[in-house]
Write a protein that holds these residues in place. Structure first.
Motif, mmCIF file in Angstrom:
data_model
loop_
_atom_site.group_PDB
_atom_site.id
_atom_site.type_symbol
_atom_site.label_atom_id
_atom_site.label_comp_id
_atom_site.label_asym_id
_atom_site.label_seq_id
_atom_site.Cartn_x
_atom_site.Cartn_y
_atom_site.Cartn_z
ATOM 1 N N CYS A 133 52.489 43.603 49.971
ATOM 2 C CA CYS A 133 51.801 43.881 48.705
ATOM 3 C C CYS A 133 52.785 43.647 47.519
ATOM 4 O O CYS A 133 52.146 43.414 46.515
ATOM 5 C CB CYS A 133 51.728 45.492 48.881
ATOM 6 S SG CYS A 133 50.208 45.823 49.995
ATOM 7 N N ARG A 134 54.073 43.889 47.761
ATOM 8 C CA ARG A 134 54.850 43.549 46.658
ATOM 9 C C ARG A 134 54.680 41.942 46.108
ATOM 10 O O ARG A 134 54.731 41.642 45.062
ATOM 11 C CB ARG A 134 56.371 43.916 46.840
ATOM 12 C CG ARG A 134 56.727 45.321 46.671
ATOM 13 C CD ARG A 134 58.105 45.631 46.707
ATOM 14 N NE ARG A 134 58.595 45.262 47.907
ATOM 15 C CZ ARG A 134 58.930 46.099 48.852
ATOM 16 N NH1 ARG A 134 58.411 47.444 48.790
ATOM 17 N NH2 ARG A 134 59.526 45.831 49.967
ATOM 18 N N ALA A 151 41.457 36.248 44.036
ATOM 19 C CA ALA A 151 40.641 37.564 44.800
ATOM 20 C C ALA A 151 41.271 37.678 46.033
ATOM 21 O O ALA A 151 41.254 38.942 46.598
ATOM 22 C CB ALA A 151 39.186 36.914 44.985
ATOM 23 N N LEU A 152 41.831 36.545 46.782
ATOM 24 C CA LEU A 152 42.259 37.058 48.013
ATOM 25 C C LEU A 152 43.344 38.136 47.800
ATOM 26 O O LEU A 152 43.704 38.883 48.836
ATOM 27 C CB LEU A 152 42.732 35.622 48.613
ATOM 28 C CG LEU A 152 41.961 34.637 49.430
ATOM 29 C CD1 LEU A 152 42.527 33.297 49.706
ATOM 30 C CD2 LEU A 152 41.320 35.219 50.540
ATOM 31 N N ALA A 153 44.374 37.676 46.868
ATOM 32 C CA ALA A 153 45.513 38.582 46.638
ATOM 33 C C ALA A 153 44.945 39.995 46.506
ATOM 34 O O ALA A 153 45.540 41.225 47.061
ATOM 35 C CB ALA A 153 46.341 38.275 45.436
ATOM 36 N N LEU A 154 44.128 40.169 45.877
ATOM 37 C CA LEU A 154 43.288 41.593 45.430
ATOM 38 C C LEU A 154 42.808 42.080 46.712
ATOM 39 O O LEU A 154 42.997 43.459 46.890
ATOM 40 C CB LEU A 154 42.347 41.458 44.410
ATOM 41 C CG LEU A 154 43.000 41.306 42.908
ATOM 42 C CD1 LEU A 154 41.863 40.779 41.947
ATOM 43 C CD2 LEU A 154 43.567 42.416 42.381
ATOM 44 N N ALA A 160 45.661 42.882 49.326
ATOM 45 C CA ALA A 160 46.548 43.826 49.024
ATOM 46 C C ALA A 160 45.876 45.262 49.124
ATOM 47 O O ALA A 160 46.510 46.265 49.125
ATOM 48 C CB ALA A 160 47.273 43.679 47.379
ATOM 49 N N HIS A 161 44.690 45.280 48.536
ATOM 50 C CA HIS A 161 43.695 46.444 48.632
ATOM 51 C C HIS A 161 43.853 46.985 50.212
ATOM 52 O O HIS A 161 43.736 48.418 50.349
ATOM 53 C CB HIS A 161 42.547 46.014 48.032
ATOM 54 C CG HIS A 161 41.487 47.409 47.965
ATOM 55 N ND1 HIS A 161 41.318 48.130 46.801
ATOM 56 C CD2 HIS A 161 40.694 48.115 48.837
ATOM 57 C CE1 HIS A 161 40.554 49.155 46.930
ATOM 58 N NE2 HIS A 161 40.138 49.050 48.158
ATOM 59 N N HIS A 162 43.510 45.973 50.993
ATOM 60 C CA HIS A 162 43.490 46.596 52.448
ATOM 61 C C HIS A 162 44.741 47.221 52.889
ATOM 62 O O HIS A 162 44.631 48.285 53.458
ATOM 63 C CB HIS A 162 42.886 45.380 53.075
ATOM 64 C CG HIS A 162 42.986 45.767 54.678
ATOM 65 N ND1 HIS A 162 41.856 46.092 55.468
ATOM 66 C CD2 HIS A 162 43.978 45.726 55.621
ATOM 67 C CE1 HIS A 162 42.246 46.421 56.570
ATOM 68 N NE2 HIS A 162 43.331 45.971 56.738
ATOM 69 N N TRP A 163 45.721 46.478 52.704
ATOM 70 C CA TRP A 163 47.184 47.059 53.271
ATOM 71 C C TRP A 163 47.502 48.170 52.340
ATOM 72 O O TRP A 163 48.552 49.123 52.844
ATOM 73 C CB TRP A 163 48.211 45.966 53.368
ATOM 74 C CG TRP A 163 47.956 45.344 54.800
ATOM 75 C CD1 TRP A 163 48.085 45.839 55.705
ATOM 76 C CD2 TRP A 163 46.948 44.159 54.911
ATOM 77 N NE1 TRP A 163 47.588 45.135 56.893
ATOM 78 C CE2 TRP A 163 46.929 44.025 56.466
ATOM 79 C CE3 TRP A 163 46.463 43.164 54.330
ATOM 80 C CZ2 TRP A 163 46.441 42.936 57.071
ATOM 81 C CZ3 TRP A 163 45.988 42.223 54.898
ATOM 82 C CH2 TRP A 163 45.686 41.931 56.079
ATOM 83 N N ARG A 221 46.157 48.243 40.738
ATOM 84 C CA ARG A 221 46.028 46.911 40.804
ATOM 85 C C ARG A 221 44.839 46.066 40.393
ATOM 86 O O ARG A 221 45.004 45.301 39.683
ATOM 87 C CB ARG A 221 46.575 46.339 42.378
ATOM 88 C CG ARG A 221 46.571 44.847 42.509
ATOM 89 C CD ARG A 221 46.639 44.380 43.873
ATOM 90 N NE ARG A 221 48.383 44.935 44.569
ATOM 91 C CZ ARG A 221 48.271 45.914 45.228
ATOM 92 N NH1 ARG A 221 47.142 46.731 45.753
ATOM 93 N NH2 ARG A 221 49.440 46.566 45.449
ATOM 94 N N PRO A 222 43.660 46.584 40.822
ATOM 95 C CA PRO A 222 42.495 45.958 40.167
ATOM 96 C C PRO A 222 42.537 46.692 38.471
ATOM 97 O O PRO A 222 42.066 45.588 37.926
ATOM 98 C CB PRO A 222 41.554 46.607 40.962
ATOM 99 C CG PRO A 222 41.940 47.744 41.750
ATOM 100 C CD PRO A 222 43.435 47.471 41.933
ATOM 101 N N ALA A 223 43.044 47.423 38.172
ATOM 102 C CA ALA A 223 42.991 47.693 36.599
ATOM 103 C C ALA A 223 43.755 46.803 35.917
ATOM 104 O O ALA A 223 43.363 46.391 34.990
ATOM 105 C CB ALA A 223 43.386 49.162 36.445
ATOM 106 N N ARG A 224 44.921 46.088 36.492
ATOM 107 C CA ARG A 224 45.819 45.218 35.787
ATOM 108 C C ARG A 224 44.908 43.798 35.630
ATOM 109 O O ARG A 224 45.205 43.255 34.643
ATOM 110 C CB ARG A 224 47.035 45.075 36.473
ATOM 111 C CG ARG A 224 48.003 46.300 36.290
ATOM 112 C CD ARG A 224 49.515 45.953 37.090
ATOM 113 N NE ARG A 224 49.567 45.686 38.363
ATOM 114 C CZ ARG A 224 49.953 46.636 39.009
ATOM 115 N NH1 ARG A 224 50.000 47.862 38.830
ATOM 116 N NH2 ARG A 224 49.906 46.289 40.406
ATOM 117 N N SER A 225 44.232 43.635 36.819
ATOM 118 C CA SER A 225 43.535 42.074 36.784
ATOM 119 C C SER A 225 42.186 42.074 36.448
ATOM 120 O O SER A 225 41.825 41.087 35.742
ATOM 121 C CB SER A 225 43.489 41.841 38.325
ATOM 122 O OG SER A 225 44.849 41.708 38.781
ATOM 123 N N LEU A 226 41.413 43.002 36.318
ATOM 124 C CA LEU A 226 39.860 43.151 36.092
ATOM 125 C C LEU A 226 39.741 42.634 34.579
ATOM 126 O O LEU A 226 38.796 41.745 34.285
ATOM 127 C CB LEU A 226 39.345 44.559 36.122
ATOM 128 C CG LEU A 226 38.516 44.720 37.610
ATOM 129 C CD1 LEU A 226 38.203 46.284 37.778
ATOM 130 C CD2 LEU A 226 37.215 43.942 37.612
#
Length: 455
Positions: A118-119, A132-135, A138-141, A154-159
């Motif tokens: 995740c890091r 999208a793969l990273a998001l 990482a969300h799953h783990w 994490r999604p807040a930083r990217s959206l």
């Protein structure tokens, strides 16, 4: 005289990210597989096979296959995932850095170093916020780790970096909505989730996030109506279907509509409808909740245990799964098998070579105590179960899963408290529920079991 540099012929994906292929057919099928991975609609594997066949020198389709198998959270899939990573490694030597980073992160996942993975994805997303793969991975783990803060941030930083016209944007909103819900921001989660579904009705993670928000607020009839409204989109050929049927059953359980829960079990949560271990463990957690209420579900547990056919290597792979498999043994009345399962999980948790795995400390400090508490209750030792589960309860988030999934620990604690005279923890837990949401029929039933008045 040196030759002029050869121009890079590599393509870019729909989010303007460089790909390690110049073959359009391969790129298009990888994008189709990505859409399936985000929407859970059908299997991504046929598209990934086609992408690999179209360009056998491109490693990303192999990485995506490995990530798919790893995300099923079953130890039996590890050899297949590792073989895919080994096959992809030489192909990624000259790949874009983004694809090389996925290889390293997935290798960390396969080795059980989920936090490290995740890091790595966090670092990747700083440069490529539309990956999208990273998001997704990482969300799953994050969910496996119980890292609720990262689920939101994490999604807040990217959206804000995404184009809202991107077909994957609603799925990103769904991830964010779930992160908001797990951080107890229920109205915001519901708003974002409804916005995502409005943009794309085929966004099951957003449907799922709203269901969680409604559950946590005690709005079980609203939750039933919400899932029924969108059922045509998520119930057919969707990997998420069994989990959303589980949520539907939880809403009916909150209403104490036990016949309705049994009908849902028969139609959607048993046999061929639950081919994966994760789906069967959902069924185990639902049956355990019914068992705690005094419902006779022993035969269902026996059938579930027969269908699960748990291989030995599963013991200790992930403490969340270990606990849920313990429920299956206990519910089926297989106390000797339950003790053996606990012993195998404990033996793995004590192995020094396991220390680098993210699950190692969690298993020892959380998973094993929870299983011991469950076993004590099944053996009629309610006071021991109460003491063990109460002591570990503050750490249960580390098991992973969601608030709704981990609520089975609280319900087990209330069942233990109901069997122990003058156990103040029962009233304390009931007070917590009443402060969090209105008194539902299920909460009233627990008050009766604890011999407490809600007036």
């Amino acid at each position: 005289m040196s030759s002029p540099p050869v121009p890079c012929l590599c393509l870019r994906d729909a989010r303007d990210q460089r790909l390690g292929t110049a073959v359009r057919e391969a790129a298009d099928h990888a994008e189709s597989a990505l859409t399936r991975m985000m929407s859970f609609q059908g299997s991504p594997l046929p598209d990934l096979d086609t992408a690999h066949a179209a360009d056998p020198t491109w490693g990303l389709p192999l990485l995506m296959q490995a990530g798919h198998w790893l995300s099923l959270d079953e130890a039996t899939h590890l050899p297949r995932a590792l073989a895919l990573l080994d096959q992809a490694a030489p192909l990624c030597a000259e790949a874009p850095p983004r694809e090389q980073a996925h290889l390293v992160a997935l290798r960390a996942v396969a080795e059980g170093r989920w936090q490290q993975a995740c890091r790595l994805w966090d670092e990747l997303l700083l440069e490529h916020p539309r990956d999208a793969l990273a998001l997704q991975w990482a969300h799953h783990w994050d969910l496996c780790l119980g890292d609720t803060l990262s689920l939101r941030l994490r999604p807040a930083r990217s959206l804000p970096e995404w184009d809202e016209s991107d077909p994957l944007f609603p799925h990103m909103l769904g991830l964010y909505a779930f992160g908001l819900e797990e951080n107890n921001l229920y109205p915001q989660a519901e708003d974002v989730g409804r916005r995502a579904v409005g943009a794309s009705p085929s966004a099951p993670w957003a449907v799922h996030a709203v269901a969680h928000a409604l559950d946590m607020q005690g709005r079980f009839e609203d939750g039933t109506a919400w899932l029924r409204q969108h059922q045509p989109r998520w119930a057919e050929d969707n990997v998420f279907a069994a989990h959303l049927w589980w949520h539907m059953a939880l809403f009916r359980l909150e209403a104490l509509d036990l016949p309705g829960v049994h009908r849902l079990m028969d139609a959607h949560l048993t046999g061929p409808a639950t081919p994966t271990l994760a789906q069967r463990l959902d069924a185990a957690s639902l049956l355990w909740r019914m068992h705690l209420l005094g419902e006779d579900v022993g035969a269902r547990f026996v059938q579930l245990l027969h269908e699960a056919a748990v291989p030995p290597e599963e013991a200790g792979h992930w403490a969340f799964n270990d606990v849920h498999l313990m429920l299956a043994y206990l519910g089926a009345g297989e106390l000797v098998q339950a003790e053996g399962w606990l012993a195998r999980c404990a033996a793995r948790a004590m192995q020094p070579e396991e220390a680098r795995r993210s699950n190692h400390a969690v298993a020892r400090e959380v998973g094993l105590p929870v299983m011991r508490g469950l076993l004590a209750l099944a053996c009629g030792e309610a006071e021991q179960a109460l003491a063990t589960l109460q002591a570990v309860r503050p750490m249960v988030r580390r098991l992973g899963g969601s608030h709704v999934q981990r609520d089975l620990v609280d319900q087990t604690l209330m069942a233990a408290a109901a069997q122990v005279p003058h156990a103040p923890v029962g009233r304390a837990l009931l007070n917590e529920r009443l402060m969090a949401k209105p008194a539902t029929p299920l909460t009233r039933r627990w008050a009766e079991r604890l011999r407490l008045s809600l007036s």
